[in-house]
Write an enzyme that holds these catalytic residues in place. Structure first.
Site, mmCIF file in Angstrom:
data_model
loop_
_atom_site.group_PDB
_atom_site.id
_atom_site.type_symbol
_atom_site.label_atom_id
_atom_site.label_comp_id
_atom_site.label_asym_id
_atom_site.label_seq_id
_atom_site.Cartn_x
_atom_site.Cartn_y
_atom_site.Cartn_z
ATOM 1 N N HIS A 168 4.632 -3.587 4.692
ATOM 2 C CA HIS A 168 5.619 -3.320 3.646
ATOM 3 C C HIS A 168 6.953 -2.639 4.727
ATOM 4 O O HIS A 168 6.321 -2.006 5.031
ATOM 5 C CB HIS A 168 5.158 -2.700 2.783
ATOM 6 N N GLU A 171 8.050 0.695 5.562
ATOM 7 C CA GLU A 171 6.770 1.918 5.951
ATOM 8 C C GLU A 171 7.173 1.984 7.891
ATOM 9 O O GLU A 171 6.217 1.321 8.251
ATOM 10 C CB GLU A 171 6.229 1.590 5.148
ATOM 11 N N HIS A 261 0.533 1.547 6.177
ATOM 12 C CA HIS A 261 1.221 2.086 5.548
ATOM 13 C C HIS A 261 1.915 3.259 5.117
ATOM 14 O O HIS A 261 1.580 4.368 5.585
ATOM 15 C CB HIS A 261 1.243 1.716 3.187
ATOM 16 N N GLU A 337 -2.225 5.838 4.172
ATOM 17 C CA GLU A 337 -1.064 6.818 3.264
ATOM 18 C C GLU A 337 -0.541 7.335 4.418
ATOM 19 O O GLU A 337 -0.740 8.450 4.406
ATOM 20 C CB GLU A 337 -1.071 6.673 2.447
HETATM 21 ZN ZN LIG Z 1 3.162 -0.072 1.628
#
Ligand SMILES: [Zn+2]
Length: 380
Positions: A168, A171, A261, A337
């Protein structure tokens, strides 16, 4: 009225100007990712009268992909494009209101500290110059950019450890993490890295989505595809990035995979495991817990209390990288994350979660991998 000038037509830029005629009410909107409804990433340059405090309104914040991301959120600004500090902002009535004191006439404003494709090129060059690194181009993206893979260490090593980041593209902390991870692995004075590389080879994709990164996307590639839903059935037409990397994974084998991420809403660093895959066992859960516990001991910015709810048994979406890899290769695969905002357990009022802290967390991953690497493939 004092007008301002706003530009975003550069590497990673994203904003649309609605009205910039009044520096006390600069009306802006975030552009959608191509062929997609996702948007949240913004990055632009603002030129105005030095000494004034400019007031910006991002009017469509409330319709973005993750509106909860705006609660207690502060954007980053930079006057030198190296140091990114937080600026005061409030989210109300579906809009993000930002106040920027102009110490100089020109300032850059972003959702999180940008990691440009120019920096990516620098990272590749720096890595190539280090001993023991092989740079391989796996193929091309839709926009004709290179899918870069760095192999660090001896391909004959017992453990094959993969790390991929920034599926992504918005990010960007994921690539700041990659930056720290690679630097630590390449440090010839670091006994832990050297010892780990005696037993393990690393396959690192520092940027899984170069097209989205350059285009200033939040979540998709140039074709509007969310890459982290493509791992079960990738295609060169929709998701060449995943197709090429997955093919290489099958060629090398995988004993561990870290997919990096950022989470828009949660103010924590955490790991999402793959509890929902068909082949999940108590032994695999123990290895995951061992890894997370070690990380928490090594770096207080990492925690294990907060995160996504545990996936029920047999509920996995194999379009997601970690679930696909864990099931296919029978190995430890995790989604890391990091926050866009800050960690609420250890706040930094001036910088929030930052490139430096992302890189330091990555360095702790090298220690944690060193601690557990001999347990990665117990039957080998
Ligand atoms: Zn992500």
């Amino acid at each position: 009225m004092n007008s301002v000038r706003v530009h975003s037509n550069f590497d990673g830029g994203n904003i649309r100007v609605i009205d910039a005629s009044d520096d006390q009410r600069v009306r802006l909107q975030i552009e959608r990712d191509a062929e997609s409804d996702f948007f949240q990433w913004f990055y632009f340059r603002l030129n105005a009268t030095e000494g004034r405090t400019v007031k910006l309104i991002i009017e469509n914040a409330g319709q973005s992909a993750y509106p909860k991301g705006w609660d207690n959120y502060q954007p980053v600004i930079s006057f030198d494009r190296k140091t990114w500090q937080r600026a005061a902002a409030t989210y109300r009535d579906g809009a993000l209101h930002i106040d920027i004191p102009l110490n100089l006439s020109t300032v850059w404003v972003a959702y999180f500290a940008p990691y440009s494709m120019q920096l990516h090129e620098d990272l590749i060059a720096r890595s190539c110059a280090a001993p023991g690194v092989v740079h391989e181009v796996l193929g091309n993206t839709a926009d004709g950019r290179a899918m870069d893979l760095l192999r660090i260490g001896d391909p004959g090593a017992r453990y094959k450890i993969w790390a991929i980041g920034r599926q992504h593209p918005g990010e960007t902390m994921a690539q700041w993490w990659m930056d720290g991870f690679i630097d630590r692995l390449l440090d010839r004075c670091d006994a832990t890295s050297l010892a780990l590389l005696e037993n393990a080879v690393f396959y690192v994709v520092p940027n899984m989505n170069p097209d989205g990164s350059y285009r200033g996307h939040l979540r998709t590639n140039a074709l509007g595809t969310n890459l982290n839903r493509e791992w079960q059935f990738p295609s060169l037409e929709r998701s060449p990035e995943v197709f090429l990397v997955r093919e290489k994974m099958h060629a090398t084998g995988v004993d561990c995979c870290i997919d990096v991420h950022g989470d828009e809403a949660l103010p924590y660093n955490f790991i999402a495991g793959t509890h929902g895959i068909a082949s999940w066992t108590d032994e695999r859960e123990q290895l995951l817990e061992q890894f997370k516990t070690r990380l928490q001991q090594l770096n207080p910015d990492f925690q294990t209390t907060h995160g996504y709810p545990r996936a029920p048994a047999n509920s996995a979406n194999y379009g997601i990288c970690s679930s696909y890899v864990a099931e296919q290769f029978g190995c430890l695969a995790v989604t890391l994350e990091m926050p866009f905002k800050d960690t609420i357990d250890r706040t930094d009022v001036r910088y929030g979660w930052s490139p430096e802290r992302s890189g330091n967390l990555a360095r702790s991953f090298v220690d944690a991998l060193y601690s557990i690497h001999t347990a990665l493939r117990p039957s080998a």
